[in-house]
Design an enzyme around this catalytic site. Structure first.
Site, short mmCIF file in Angstrom:
data_model
loop_
_atom_site.label_atom_id
_atom_site.label_comp_id
_atom_site.label_asym_id
_atom_site.label_seq_id
_atom_site.Cartn_x
_atom_site.Cartn_y
_atom_site.Cartn_z
N GLU A 1 0.88 -1.32 -0.21
CA GLU A 1 0.19 0.03 0.21
C GLU A 1 0.86 1.38 0.00
O GLU A 1 2.09 1.10 0.34
CB GLU A 1 -0.89 -0.06 1.40
CG GLU A 1 0.00 0.13 2.54
CD GLU A 1 -0.81 -0.46 3.68
OE1 GLU A 1 -1.41 -1.73 3.67
OE2 GLU A 1 -0.61 0.12 4.98
N LYS B 1 2.68 4.59 1.27
CA LYS B 1 2.95 5.13 2.35
C LYS B 1 2.62 6.56 2.51
O LYS B 1 2.99 7.31 1.75
CB LYS B 1 4.39 5.20 2.72
CG LYS B 1 5.11 5.53 4.09
CD LYS B 1 6.51 5.30 4.14
CE LYS B 1 6.98 5.51 5.49
NZ LYS B 1 6.87 7.00 5.97
N ASP C 1 2.19 10.28 3.90
CA ASP C 1 3.42 11.30 4.61
C ASP C 1 2.54 12.23 5.46
O ASP C 1 2.16 13.53 5.02
CB ASP C 1 3.90 12.22 3.52
CG ASP C 1 5.32 12.78 4.01
OD1 ASP C 1 5.81 12.35 5.13
OD2 ASP C 1 6.13 13.43 3.25
N TYR D 1 -4.16 1.87 8.71
CA TYR D 1 -3.55 0.87 8.25
C TYR D 1 -3.05 -0.27 9.13
O TYR D 1 -2.24 -1.10 8.57
CB TYR D 1 -2.39 1.50 7.33
CG TYR D 1 -1.59 2.41 8.17
CD1 TYR D 1 -0.92 1.88 9.46
CD2 TYR D 1 -1.24 3.41 7.86
CE1 TYR D 1 -0.16 2.84 10.30
CE2 TYR D 1 -0.81 4.46 8.61
CZ TYR D 1 0.17 4.20 9.87
OH TYR D 1 0.78 5.05 10.65
N LYS E 1 11.29 3.58 -0.28
CA LYS E 1 11.17 5.15 -0.55
C LYS E 1 11.33 5.40 -2.01
O LYS E 1 12.19 5.05 -2.58
CB LYS E 1 12.19 5.82 0.51
CG LYS E 1 11.96 5.66 1.83
CD LYS E 1 10.78 6.36 2.18
CE LYS E 1 10.66 6.98 3.73
NZ LYS E 1 11.36 8.06 3.86
N CYS F 1 8.81 49.21 -1.79
CA CYS F 1 8.04 48.25 -2.42
C CYS F 1 7.98 48.28 -4.17
O CYS F 1 8.14 49.58 -4.50
CB CYS F 1 6.49 48.92 -2.27
SG CYS F 1 5.14 47.90 -3.22
N CYS G 1 5.22 50.40 -5.74
CA CYS G 1 4.56 51.81 -5.69
C CYS G 1 5.98 52.50 -5.25
O CYS G 1 5.88 53.79 -5.10
CB CYS G 1 3.50 51.78 -4.79
SG CYS G 1 3.78 51.66 -3.07
N CYS H 1 4.42 46.52 2.43
CA CYS H 1 4.30 47.78 1.91
C CYS H 1 3.05 48.38 2.62
O CYS H 1 1.94 47.61 2.53
CB CYS H 1 4.18 47.78 0.43
SG CYS H 1 3.39 49.35 -0.36
N CYS I 1 -1.17 51.70 -3.12
CA CYS I 1 0.03 50.82 -3.66
C CYS I 1 -0.92 50.08 -5.03
O CYS I 1 -1.82 49.50 -4.73
CB CYS I 1 0.64 49.89 -3.02
SG CYS I 1 1.52 48.53 -3.72
S1 IVH Z 1 2.56 0.47 8.86
C1 IVH Z 1 4.64 -0.93 12.48
N1 IVH Z 1 1.47 1.68 6.85
O1 IVH Z 1 5.35 5.34 8.50
C2 IVH Z 1 4.51 -0.58 11.08
N2 IVH Z 1 2.96 2.82 8.33
O2 IVH Z 1 8.04 5.52 8.99
C3 IVH Z 1 3.62 0.33 11.64
N3 IVH Z 1 2.96 5.12 7.60
O3 IVH Z 1 5.23 5.25 11.74
C4 IVH Z 1 3.37 1.48 10.30
N4 IVH Z 1 1.63 5.23 5.99
O4 IVH Z 1 3.37 6.83 10.71
C5 IVH Z 1 2.15 1.63 8.02
N5 IVH Z 1 0.39 2.57 4.91
C6 IVH Z 1 1.45 2.59 5.77
C7 IVH Z 1 1.89 3.91 6.23
C8 IVH Z 1 2.77 4.17 7.71
C9 IVH Z 1 2.42 5.86 6.51
C10 IVH Z 1 4.04 6.01 8.51
C11 IVH Z 1 3.62 5.59 9.85
C12 IVH Z 1 4.80 4.99 10.54
C13 IVH Z 1 5.94 5.56 9.37
C14 IVH Z 1 7.11 4.77 9.53
#
Ligand code: IVH
Length: 682
Positions: free
Chosen positions: A117, A119, A121, A230, A318, A412, A415, A430, A435
């Site tokens: 899935e 990740k 942010d 998740y 990543k 500015c 103006c 300004c 202006c």
């Molecule tokens: S699982 C023990 N699934 O990434 C594993 N984490 O870098 C628990 N995060 O602390 C995390 N999307 O805040 C999981 N689909 C996802 C995620 C996810 C974002 C974050 C989460 C975690 C951090 C680790």
């Protein structure tokens, strides 16, 4: 005292709550609403009325998402199971190594079943449900101990306040997920912040984290946060065997889950999903910096266990960052509507993830200095998702010595007026009233979609009208003639007609929009709405003491002072009077009807008709007691007709005269605030 609650009312309320929650789920989780907002509002108000009349608020009522009293600080919370972090992989080979390790530890040659899935942010949150009700929400903190942010998390529409009945549920369950902000939302928020001279957030993650760690939950409520669940922490009373099964359960219990969760067999299939997510990445509304691979079997997860900080059963891949190296050609100063002067770096155009990047906003002059960005510098630029590109850092090794430091402008650029920087503020401004950059920006803002919504008055046309000397203030918009517009270079008769028609259509507007359109310093859409909820008419704001505005709980002090100063300025009031005299009609559907002070009905004339729950004399006494006036017959000076059952001819008269008709419950609510108003007023 509140009335005893008949069973029929209780079940009506239960049904309303269920219905509202269903629509909220469709809107905020499924992104597929089936009713218009106005219908949702109608049901919501109906529920509010019942709640105030009977003094009963169901635990999962949507009215409980408004925000509570500000906190002094957050309480600490220990997680029943530690919230771990994830190991990172930066290449697909590291992913393959992960799979080898998993198989070695499980002592198997067989291919492993994984879930994959995106990740998210954002920031990790734990939601603790006890007997189906949300009891606690906490941040990850150091993994062992986080902070109690329950009030804030409640305001996130996608967070279920209760697990729907009819779903098999554990007695106790801690659900984990990521709170995040959509990229669009983040940009809007930053634009508003910059306009108001506030420090913008560096990225959506910081914006989400900043919004959750707010002592005042009404601020969190005003930020559009989302959630993707998740995982689980501690669970009592139900057994899940697989991650994918748990995700299915989350979905059935109406929790938002990641947009994509795929279950696959073998690491190569998992890698294919990673690549799919990476390809789709740019189309996601949120920021992703990778994909997470998890061993699907919870039994295997248990066997694999965890290191100190990370589980051995999951890894994050990543994505390579969207960065490029380019050169700063110049740094120009740009003036906004409120006079804030921001630096914009013009860059040697460079493609990043398929888009040509040629400039980047530097949020303020402090940032330029902190990053020591000079004209001619070689810099690393990042474009994350659709976010406006930003300069991460300078590459000092590439300096030749000819680079020129940037000095914040003393005057500015539009103006020539002097710039000032107020104490404690990052913004350079300004302050010249005339202006041209500000005048034009103010007019554009006035006409903008969320302001008076006048199509055809964008930047280019406003600049044209301003340069030709036809308009020099937004109020001048309303005296524009068809001939004036048609005579302009870019206009034909048809487009001129359209513009005039759009201007005419904007003459009737809700007070909240108008207040926002005025461009009063610090007054964004949210503050404008709050003002409209608390002041019935524009005139009520004239010479308003600052204390009456600060008394609105969610209103910031700076905003309140700015509003009071605006409505104290006679020149501003003259402009407003002229607009009204020129045919601007403001309506105020947002007004919540309650005045401040011990005489909340001061200056309001009521007439009663029909049978009310209380004897008429008692109701009249109630009105007078709270400062109102109870009149015998409806006239143009009547503010409200309180109508009960079997209303008489007064109702027709009121309708004819355009007098607002309210229920007994609404009258009571003007004095004794409804659940929502309780939160809106101190
Ligand atoms: S699982 C023990 N699934 O990434 C594993 N984490 O870098 C628990 N995060 O602390 C995390 N999307 O805040 C999981 N689909 C996802 C995620 C996810 C974002 C974050 C989460 C975690 C951090 C680790």
């Amino acid at each position: 005292m509140h009335k005893k609650i008949p069973d029929t009312i209780r079940s009506e309320m239960e049904q309303l709550v269920a219905e509202l929650n269903e629509h909220s789920y469709r809107y905020h989780v499924l992104d597929a609403p089936t009713i218009p907002d106005s219908e949702y509002d109608r049901l919501y108000r109906k529920l509010l009325d019942l709640e105030s009349e009977y003094g009963l608020v169901l635990p999962d009522s949507p009215t409980q998402r408004i925000g509570a009293q500000p906190l002094e600080k957050f309480d600490k919370v220990r997680h029943a199971e530690p919230m771990l972090s994830l190991e990172n992989a930066f290449s697909l080979d590291e992913i393959r190594d992960f799979d080898k390790r998993v198989r070695r530890l499980l002592n198997t040659e067989e291919e492993i079943e994984y879930t994959v899935e995106p990740k998210y942010d954002g920031l990790a949150i734990e939601l603790s449900y006890r007997k189906g009700l949300l009891r606690l929400a906490s941040t990850r903190g150091d993994g062992y101990e986080g902070e109690d942010v329950t009030e804030n998390v409640r305001t996130i529409r996608a967070v279920p306040l209760a697990i729907p009945s009819g779903i098999a549920m554990p007695d106790e369950i801690d659900i984990r997920g990521e709170v995040y902000m959509d990229i669009d939302e983040f940009e809007l928020l930053n634009q508003t912040r910059m306009r108001n001279g506030e420090q913008p957030f560096a990225n959506p993650r910081n914006a989400a984290a900043g919004s959750i760690r707010q002592l005042d939950s009404s601020v969190t409520a005003s930020r559009k946060l989302h959630l993707a669940c998740y995982g689980a922490g501690a669970v009592k009373g139900m057994l899940f065997t697989h991650q994918s099964q748990f995700i299915e359960w989350l979905r059935s219990a109406r929790f938002p889950t990641p947009v994509l969760v795929e279950t696959v067999v073998g690491i190569e299939a998992a890698i294919a999903v990673i690549q799919k997510i990476e390809a789709q990445r740019a189309s996601f509304r949120f920021e992703t910096d990778g994909a997470v691979i998890k061993v699907n079997s919870l039994g295997m997860q248990k066997t694999l266990g965890a290191k100190t900080r990370e589980p051995r059963w999951a890894i994050a891949y990543k994505f390579p960052a969207h960065q490029a190296v380019t050169r700063v050609l110049s740094i120009v100063a740009s003036v906004g509507r409120t006079g804030v002067i921001t630096p914009v770096a013009e860059l040697e155009p460079v493609p990043i993830a398929g888009v040509m990047v040629s400039h980047s906003t530097l949020h303020n002059w402090d940032e330029v200095q902190r990053k020591d960005i000079r004209v001619g510098d070689t810099v690393i630029v990042e474009r994350a998702g659709d976010v406006i590109p930003h300069i991460i850092s300078v590459v000092p090794q590439k300096r030749s010595g000819t680079e020129e430091p940037v000095i914040p402008p003393k005057t500015c650029p539009a103006c020539g007026g002097f710039t000032v920087r107020e104490e404690g503020e990052v913004a350079l401004r300004c302050v010249a009233l005339d202006c041209p950059a500000q005048v034009q920006e103010k007019i554009v803002h006035f006409a903008s979609r969320n302001g008076m919504d006048i199509e055809g008055l964008g930047e280019k046309n406003v600049a044209l009208l301003h340069e030709k000397g036809i308009i020099s203030h937004f109020a001048d918009i309303y005296s524009l003639t068809l001939e004036q517009v048609a005579a302009l270079p870019r206009f034909g008769i048809k487009s001129a007609r359209n513009l005039i028609a759009a201007i005419d259509a904007s003459r009737k507007a809700p007070l909240s929009r108008f207040l926002f359109a005025l461009g009063i310093l610090h007054v964004g859409e949210y503050a404008a709405k709050l003002l409209a909820q608390n002041f019935a008419t524009l005139k009520d704001l004239y010479h308003v003491p600052v204390g009456r505005i600060t008394a609105i709980r969610q209103m910031g002090k700076k905003t309140a002072e700015s509003v009071a100063a605006f409505f104290r300025d006679e020149a501003n009031l003259r402009v407003l009077d002229n607009l009204i005299a020129g045919g601007l009609t403001l309506v105020n559907p947002d007004y919540l009807g309650r005045q401040h002070g011990s005489r909340p009905l001061e200056g309001i004339t009521f007439v009663i008709t029909g049978t009310l729950p209380k004897p008429r004399q008692e109701v009249e006494a109630f009105i007078e007691q709270h400062g109102g006036h109870a009149a015998a017959s409806v006239s143009k000076s009547t503010h409200f007709l309180v109508a009960g059952d079997h209303p008489g001819s007064k109702l027709q008269k009121a309708v004819q005269l355009g007098v607002r008709v309210i229920s007994y419950a609404e009258l009571i609510a003007m004095v004794k605030p409804k659940a929502q108003q309780q939160k809106l007023f101190p």
